[in-house]
Design a protein around this motif. Structure first.
Motif, PDB file in Angstrom:
ATOM      1  N   UNK A  36       0.820  -1.205   0.000  1.00  0.00           N
ATOM      2  CA  UNK A  36       0.000   0.000   0.000  1.00  0.00           C
ATOM      3  C   UNK A  36       0.857   1.261   0.000  1.00  0.00           C
ATOM      4  N   UNK A  37       2.099   1.162   0.477  1.00  0.00           N
ATOM      5  CA  UNK A  37       3.034   2.283   0.372  1.00  0.00           C
ATOM      6  C   UNK A  37       3.473   2.445  -1.079  1.00  0.00           C
ATOM      7  N   UNK A  38       3.667   1.330  -1.764  1.00  0.00           N
ATOM      8  CA  UNK A  38       4.162   1.372  -3.149  1.00  0.00           C
ATOM      9  C   UNK A  38       3.077   1.696  -4.163  1.00  0.00           C
ATOM     10  N   UNK A  39       1.818   1.434  -3.838  1.00  0.00           N
ATOM     11  CA  UNK A  39       0.738   1.681  -4.802  1.00  0.00           C
ATOM     12  C   UNK A  39       0.764   3.132  -5.254  1.00  0.00           C
ATOM     13  N   UNK A  40       0.747   3.316  -6.579  1.00  0.00           N
ATOM     14  CA  UNK A  40       0.724   4.653  -7.164  1.00  0.00           C
ATOM     15  C   UNK A  40       0.250   4.531  -8.599  1.00  0.00           C
ATOM     16  N   UNK A  41       0.415   5.556  -9.388  1.00  0.00           N
ATOM     17  CA  UNK A  41      -0.102   5.543 -10.752  1.00  0.00           C
ATOM     18  C   UNK A  41       0.525   4.458 -11.613  1.00  0.00           C
ATOM     19  N   UNK A  42       1.769   4.071 -11.300  1.00  0.00           N
ATOM     20  CA  UNK A  42       2.434   3.035 -12.084  1.00  0.00           C
ATOM     21  C   UNK A  42       2.533   1.694 -11.388  1.00  0.00           C
ATOM     22  N   UNK A  43       1.955   1.593 -10.208  1.00  0.00           N
ATOM     23  CA  UNK A  43       2.035   0.353  -9.443  1.00  0.00           C
ATOM     24  C   UNK A  43       0.676   0.102  -8.793  1.00  0.00           C
ATOM     25  N   UNK A  44      -0.188  -0.659  -9.444  1.00  0.00           N
ATOM     26  CA  UNK A  44       0.029  -1.433 -10.660  1.00  0.00           C
ATOM     27  C   UNK A  44      -0.359  -0.664 -11.926  1.00  0.00           C
ATOM     28  N   UNK A  45       0.081  -1.200 -13.058  1.00  0.00           N
ATOM     29  CA  UNK A  45      -0.341  -0.694 -14.363  1.00  0.00           C
ATOM     30  C   UNK A  45      -1.415  -1.621 -14.910  1.00  0.00           C
ATOM     31  N   UNK A  46      -2.336  -1.057 -15.696  1.00  0.00           N
ATOM     32  CA  UNK A  46      -3.504  -1.842 -16.080  1.00  0.00           C
ATOM     33  C   UNK A  46      -3.703  -1.888 -17.596  1.00  0.00           C
ATOM     34  N   UNK A  47      -4.283  -2.998 -18.036  1.00  0.00           N
ATOM     35  CA  UNK A  47      -4.638  -3.222 -19.431  1.00  0.00           C
ATOM     36  C   UNK A  47      -6.151  -3.066 -19.557  1.00  0.00           C
ATOM     37  N   UNK A  48      -6.581  -2.087 -20.334  1.00  0.00           N
ATOM     38  CA  UNK A  48      -8.004  -1.829 -20.524  1.00  0.00           C
ATOM     39  C   UNK A  48      -8.344  -1.867 -22.005  1.00  0.00           C
ATOM     40  N   UNK A  49      -9.584  -2.239 -22.296  1.00  0.00           N
ATOM     41  CA  UNK A  49     -10.083  -2.266 -23.672  1.00  0.00           C
ATOM     42  C   UNK A  49     -11.420  -1.545 -23.711  1.00  0.00           C
TER      43      UNK A  49
END
Length: 342
Positions: A220-233
């Motif tokens: 939860x400390x590491x969570x940010x805009x790039x952690x995680x990155x997501x695949x959307x369609x």
């Protein structure tokens, strides 16, 4: 309607989609389905490129930072979340050696620069910096009320980062330039940086770390805009061609497996993707980056996306709230597994 063109985009960061694109796996997979692959982010048309940030194009998919697609979903954009990647990266608050700041506690009452871009496209770098600041301060039981937040005004839209003579022939402008300049001018005492661009900026100005937390044991400390990155369609692609989405996921899995077997080549490919040196990739992402380019919908990853979505909601970055669980689409994964899909 027969699908003839499929649009895709990815952020210039370590992603298995970027690796699959460089290996030719994406184009091969799509062409075998009789479809042409076109890049959103490389388009010279600003109207096309903006879909990288607001997911407006039909028949498209996107892999990268999670703020723009989360914001787009909150605005009612019809998309589905079909995969998640977690690749840890350097995250830090930095300062100048002359500031006297040597620890998180020293930030109390000091000025922390937070970037602010014009309205129009969700300000994902502002959201990133705020989450980084919240995470860093929480390590010592502090909150944002213990520091002075100073807006670092950035005049141009993010869409301009691929235009103009100031690129000097490069594809895009490096991040953190305006924040670093504010630090050098003495307008702020510390700034947040991350990834290869953040390491490069910190190194260039001779900054020192206040705290680094990109590899902290608490996710939860590491969570940010790039952690995680997501695949959307987009919804139309998800509903009408789940078989093609399954093909794409299969190609991404091939790239992930290739990375596991080729650590040095993967670091080189990631460097090319990010516009960085291999040394910067090693410093920013660690020696095992080749082991962290997988894709899944594991429950803990879905929870991480939900955690950051809630942060964005609480800090006013979302138009409306929504359920991440309802956003997730398992249908292409079921096709890959050979199970019947409702």
């Amino acid at each position: 309607m027969t699908l003839s063109e499929l649009w895709y985009t990815r952020c210039p960061v370590p992603t298995p989609v970027g690796l699959a694109a460089q290996l030719g796996l994406l184009e091969k997979t799509v062409s075998e389905a009789g479809v042409a692959l076109k890049s959103i982010i490389d388009s010279p048309d600003r109207n096309v490129r903006q879909s990288h940030f607001n997911h407006t194009l039909e028949w498209s998919f996107r892999h990268g930072g999670n703020v723009p697609p989360i914001r787009a979903r909150s605005e009612g954009r019809q998309t589905r979340l079909v995969g998640i990647t977690w690749t840890d990266e350097f995250q830090a608050l930095i300062t100048l050696p002359t500031s006297g700041i040597r620890s998180v506690e020293d930030l109390v009452g000091r000025r922390v620069g937070i970037p602010k871009r014009p309205e129009g496209i969700v300000d994902f770098m502002r959201a990133t910096a705020l989450k980084g600041l919240v995470s860093a301060l929480s390590l010592e039981g502090l909150s944002v009320d213990d520091v002075e937040r100073v807006d670092v005004e950035i005049a141009q839209s993010v869409l301009a980062d691929q235009e103009g003579q100031s690129l000097f022939g490069l594809k895009r402008r490096q991040s953190f330039g305006e924040e670093a300049a504010a630090l050098l001018r003495g307008e702020v005492d510390a700034i947040f940086v991350k990834g290869t661009a953040g390491i490069a900026a910190a190194n260039f100005i001779g900054a020192v770390p206040v705290v680094e937390f990109g590899f902290h044991p608490d996710p939860k400390i590491r969570i940010n805009s790039g952690s995680p990155r997501i695949l959307t369609v987009d919804q139309k692609l998800a509903d009408e061609r789940p078989d093609l989405v399954a093909r794409l996921i299969g190609a991404i899995h091939q790239a992930s497996a290739w990375a596991e077997r080729h650590p040095e080549e993967t670091r080189r490919f990631v460097a090319r993707e990010a516009g960085a040196t291999e040394e910067q990739v090693l410093a920013a992402n660690g020696a095992d980056v080749h082991r962290h380019l997988g894709l899944s919908l594991d429950p803990e990853l879905v929870d991480a996306v939900g955690h950051y979505k809630d942060f964005l909601r609480d800090w006013g970055f979302l138009e409306t709230d929504f359920s991440v669980a309802d956003w997730v689409d398992h249908r292409p994964w079921a096709l890959l597994d050979g199970r019947a899909v409702a």
